[in-house]
Structures are given as C-alpha cells and as structure tokens.
Design an enzyme around this catalytic site. Structure first.
Site, PDB file in Angstrom:
ATOM      1  N   GLU A  66       3.818 -19.745   1.222  1.00  0.00           N
ATOM      2  CA  GLU A  66       4.254 -21.126   1.030  1.00  0.00           C
ATOM      3  C   GLU A  66       3.625 -21.762  -0.200  1.00  0.00           C
ATOM      4  OE1 GLU A  66       2.740 -24.284   3.704  1.00  0.00           O
ATOM      5  OE2 GLU A  66       1.540 -22.692   4.614  1.00  0.00           O
TER       6      GLU A  66
ATOM      7  N   GLU B  23      12.690  23.220  -8.447  1.00  0.00           N
ATOM      8  CA  GLU B  23      11.418  22.516  -8.276  1.00  0.00           C
ATOM      9  C   GLU B  23      10.296  23.550  -8.237  1.00  0.00           C
ATOM     10  OE1 GLU B  23       8.400  20.457  -8.189  1.00  0.00           O
ATOM     11  OE2 GLU B  23      10.230  19.221  -8.149  1.00  0.00           O
TER      12      GLU B  23
ATOM     13  N   HIS C  89       5.253 -22.337   7.127  1.00  0.00           N
ATOM     14  CA  HIS C  89       3.856 -22.713   7.339  1.00  0.00           C
ATOM     15  C   HIS C  89       3.354 -22.189   8.685  1.00  0.00           C
ATOM     16  CE1 HIS C  89       0.271 -25.178   6.946  1.00  0.00           C
ATOM     17  NE2 HIS C  89       0.464 -25.609   8.194  1.00  0.00           N
TER      18      HIS C  89
ATOM     19  N   LYS D  99      -1.048   7.865  -1.013  1.00  0.00           N
ATOM     20  CA  LYS D  99      -1.968   6.811  -1.461  1.00  0.00           C
ATOM     21  C   LYS D  99      -1.934   5.618  -0.519  1.00  0.00           C
ATOM     22  CE  LYS D  99      -0.372   3.874  -4.106  1.00  0.00           C
ATOM     23  NZ  LYS D  99       0.424   3.328  -5.218  1.00  0.00           N
TER      24      LYS D  99
ATOM     25  N   TYR E 100      -3.380   0.762 -12.580  1.00  0.00           N
ATOM     26  CA  TYR E 100      -3.209   0.542 -11.140  1.00  0.00           C
ATOM     27  C   TYR E 100      -3.722   1.716 -10.316  1.00  0.00           C
ATOM     28  CZ  TYR E 100       1.013   3.480 -11.125  1.00  0.00           C
ATOM     29  OH  TYR E 100       1.888   4.529 -11.221  1.00  0.00           O
TER      30      TYR E 100
ATOM     31  N   CYS F 121       5.825  10.848  -5.869  1.00  0.00           N
ATOM     32  CA  CYS F 121       5.734   9.773  -4.881  1.00  0.00           C
ATOM     33  C   CYS F 121       5.403  10.302  -3.490  1.00  0.00           C
ATOM     34  CB  CYS F 121       7.039   8.989  -4.836  1.00  0.00           C
ATOM     35  SG  CYS F 121       7.020   7.653  -3.633  1.00  0.00           S
TER      36      CYS F 121
ATOM     37  N   GLY G 147      -4.164   7.274 -17.129  1.00  0.00           N
ATOM     38  CA  GLY G 147      -2.749   7.201 -17.461  1.00  0.00           C
ATOM     39  C   GLY G 147      -2.045   8.520 -17.199  1.00  0.00           C
TER      40      GLY G 147
ATOM     41  N   GLU H  44      -6.527   1.224  -7.427  1.00  0.00           N
ATOM     42  CA  GLU H  44      -6.189   1.559  -6.048  1.00  0.00           C
ATOM     43  C   GLU H  44      -7.185   2.545  -5.457  1.00  0.00           C
ATOM     44  OE1 GLU H  44      -1.370   0.737  -6.331  1.00  0.00           O
ATOM     45  OE2 GLU H  44      -2.161   2.748  -6.712  1.00  0.00           O
TER      46      GLU H  44
ATOM     47  N   CYS I 292       2.664   7.608  -4.306  1.00  0.00           N
ATOM     48  CA  CYS I 292       2.811   6.381  -3.525  1.00  0.00           C
ATOM     49  C   CYS I 292       2.545   6.552  -2.036  1.00  0.00           C
ATOM     50  CB  CYS I 292       4.226   5.825  -3.676  1.00  0.00           C
ATOM     51  SG  CYS I 292       5.031   6.148  -5.235  1.00  0.00           S
TER      52      CYS I 292
END
Length: 460
Positions: free
Chosen positions: A442, A35, A437, A51, A179, A43, A263, A183, A48
């Site tokens: 619902e 890495e 409810h 964020k 998205y 993420c 993107g 966000e 994710c």
C-alpha cells in the site's frame, strides 16, 4: 525425399530452447534437440529453482528470531546441509524429468551430447554423428565467468559448484556485486556461515537504482554480512586451514570457501558458430535482430547466449516468439521494455522500469516519490531493518517509468506493478487505486509528496 534430416535443430534444452522446440514440434515440424548436460538448463538445474530453495532454507533462522518477539519459545535449531541437498536434488531431478516428458509428448526428439555446427545446415553431435537441419536455433545459455589469470583461481568455486558443496563451510568469501553474489551471500549468512562479500565497485548491483543499491548494502550489513567495496582479489592462497584471499587494497581474509560470482558470459565456446558464419558481438554474444534471427538466414538464437535480458521468463518468451514467427506463420517480436526483475537477496528486491539516473538521462525532468520505513512485521522485534519503495515519474507526461521495492514480498509485489506500467499507467491513475491495508504494497499507492534527492535542489 526430404532435403534435410529435420526441420529444426535446437542446441540447448533449457527454458528457451525447450519452449521453442515444443511449439515447433506441435506445429508438425520434425524437431531434434541436443543437450550436453541435464535437461532444464541453468534455471532448473543450477540457477533460479535450486537457488530459491536455498533462499527458503536460509530464511528460517531469521524467522526463528522474529518468532520470539511474537511470543514463541524457539528451542535449539540445527540445519542438516546434506539432508537439504538430497531433497533439493530430488526435486530438481523431478523437474528435469518433466521437461524431458514435455519435449517427448510434443513430438520432439532429444539427443544427449554437445552439438557443434559444421556449416549453416549441418550439426555434429558428440557421440551421435552428424545431422542436417533446415533451421537451427541456438539456445545454449551462459556460463559463470572466472578470472583465469588470477593467481590461485583454481581454488575458487563458481555458483555452479555452490549447489553441491559436500559440507556447509564455516566461513566463505564471495567475490562479486551482482544479484547472484548478493543472493548467495544472504543464503550462506542465513545458514550461519561467516560471510564476506567483496566487490570492486563503489556499490553493489550496478545497473539498479542508486537508492536501492545503497539501501540493500546497508540492510545486508544489518543481517551480519561483511560488505567490502572498492577492492578485488589479487590472489588466493591455500593454507592448512583453508584459503587466504588477498585483496588489491592490501588486506586479506581467511575462509573455507572462496566463491566467484563475477558475472556470466555467453556459452559459445566449441559451438562452431564461426564455421556457420554466425556473427558474434565483442562480448561473445550471438547477434540477433528483433525476431531473434542471426546474420545467417536459417539460424536463430534466444536466451542468455544473446545477452539481451538474461532472465528465464525472457528466454521462454523469446523462444515462443521464434516458434510463432517461423513455424506458426505469426511474426512475433518479444518486447524487451518494462521487464520486471527480482533479486532474492535478504531482504529481497523487486524492480521494473528505469532507475532514477537513467530516467533523468533519457527523459530529462522527472519526479521522485520515495519512502523508507520499518516493516510492520518487525514491530515486536529488535530488528533495525527498513524497507524502501520508490517511484520514478516522467514529469511532462506523469507516466510512471520506474518502480523499485526493497522489503518483504517485494518480488511478488513488483509483478503486478509491471502490469500497470506495461500499460502506460500515469501517477494520477496509480494514486486513484485504493490501498490494501495493512500491507507493504500500500505504500506504493500512498506516495504523495515529491522527494528531492540531496544535492539536486528544486531544479531537479
């Protein structure tokens, strides 16, 4: 003497790579993971998780306004951006540490440095020399795309830098309609930043249901976000007081920060995939089969680098399926159908299955059930916000093929809708479920009248 230094070499320690490496190591394989940044991938480090913390922080201003309608007297509020960033970074460091420990506890070896394939069985790790491997897994994810030819693009940031701004801007221009753009528009707007969203298309969230797209655009504007469609940046100019975004429609906008969320692209640059003979698609994605195997027999790829469904849980499941197939003698394909997704815009979106347009194209005649309403939560406030629920049903079989929700808690709601739809639920079975409810959820099981979109008439 072993033919190779390790049984599996994994490029990338994000969600998909870590899952695959752990399971392979637990099967008894010798596993090395490389890495080049922090362990945890997009993420955990720059996606994710941080964020979602930012979304939580930004929602409080809206909650404070609502509280007054419920009898609360809310005093002066002030947001501490540096304090929040420090707490966010502390939690991200903790989570990254957990990923490292999980790898080590499973028996995998972690190497820090960028890895590059020399050939189909040899990997060079920057600063660590070369390693030979029987099998190789590419799980390096994707990176934000920036328009390199745009004049002044060097003045813009991507979503990566948005997590580490030294101070909260007073004004921001966000370019994009996906998205990530939505966000961050909600985040900065909620934190009191004058926010403008600019998108070249006729509406935001390409690929989502058209009713959802129109609805969220309207709701964002109600929250105070300026949404400008059908134009894009022509140039960015630095001034003494900030930046000027010049658009192709002739208009311009001043801001303190310009952020591009146009993107993401597979991160294949400098990986040496061509040296190993790995085939790439036109968009740079690694081409794989149903078992995540590339055209090279001993090389696989999972996650965003394959550009299938670019979601963290999908990368994890792909990594798991790879390990089961290759190291646990359980050939496994991950089924990419009926994968639910959430957009943590404000209000949020939950979606699973086909949009109305895609269903009509693929299935022919469909029945639509749709409702828009004011959430009960806003009964004592002046908010004009409305929620949307929509079901797309294949007419011939009554099978529910699409479910779309915009409103409070919709990401939580969509998860269980996805369970039913994955099992092939029909509309009559859906309707036989008794409502809970009073809830927003619902509304999904009380939709009885078919909805006819304007212009389609009864023939639809």
């Amino acid at each position: 003497m072993a033919k190779y230094d390790c049984d599996l070499f994994v490029l990338g320690a994000g969600s998909g790579g870590v899952r695959a490496a752990r399971l392979a190591a637990m099967s008894g394989a010798k596993v090395l993971v490389a890495e080049e940044h922090r362990v945890g991938g997009t993420c955990v480090i720059r996606g994710c998780v941080p964020k979602k913390f930012m979304v939580y922080a930004s929602e409080f201003a809206h909650h404070f306004k609502m509280a007054e309608g419920y009898g609360w007297t809310v005093g002066e509020s002030r947001f501490d951006w540096p304090g929040f960033i420090a707490e966010k970074d502390k939690e991200i460091a903790r989570l990254s540490g957990i990923y490292v420990r999980n790898l080590q506890n499973a028996g995998a070896e972690l190497v820090h440095g960028k890895a590059r394939l020399v050939d189909a069985h040899t990997v060079e790790v920057e600063g660590h020399g070369t390693v030979t491997a029987d099998k190789i897994l590419v799980a390096v994810g994707a990176r934000p795309w920036m328009p390199a030819e745009l004049p002044g693009v060097e003045h813009a940031i991507s979503s990566n830098e948005a997590f580490h701004l030294p101070e909260l801007p007073k004004r921001i221009v966000i370019a994009g309609g996906g998205y990530i753009a939505l966000e961050f528009a909600g985040i900065f707007n909620g934190l009191g930043v004058d926010t403008t969203l600019v998108h070249r298309g006729p509406n935001v969230l390409r690929g989502f249901d058209d009713d959802v797209r129109a609805h969220i655009s309207d709701e964002m504007e109600k929250r105070g976000i300026k949404v400008i469609l059908a134009t894009q940046h022509a140039a960015i100019e630095k001034t003494a007081t900030g930046f000027v975004s010049r658009f192709t429609n002739g208009h311009h906008c001043e801001s303190d920060v310009v952020m591009f969320a146009l993107g993401r692209e597979p991160y294949v640059e400098g990986l040496g995939l061509e040296a190993a003979g790995v085939k790439l698609a036109e968009n740079g994605a690694v081409v794989v089969d149903d078992y995540s195997r590339t055209n090279v027999e001993n090389i696989w790829a999972v996650g965003d680098v394959t550009n299938r469904i670019n979601l963290t849980p999908v990368a994890i499941r792909e990594g798991h399926a790879f390990a089961d197939t290759v190291f646990n003698d359980r050939p496994t394909k991950f089924d990419h159908e009926m994968v639910a997704s959430a957009v943590f815009s404000q209000p949020p979106i939950g979606s699973v299955g086909l949009s109305e347009a895609d269903a009509r194209h693929k299935l022919g005649k469909v029945d639509i059930y749709l409702a828009r309403f004011r959430p009960m939560k806003y009964a004592f406030t002046s908010s004009a916000e409305r929620s949307l629920v929509k079901l797309v049903v294949e007419a011939a079989t009554e099978k529910v093929v699409g479910c779309h929700v915009v409103g409070p808690d919709s990401p939580e709601i969509i998860q269980l809708a996805a369970v039913a739809m994955k099992m092939g639920v029909t509309k009559s079975q859906w309707d036989s479920t008794c409502a809970v409810h009073p809830t927003l959820a619902e509304e999904l099981v009380t939709l009885r009248e078919k909805y006819t979109p304007q212009g389609l008439g009864q023939a639809a």
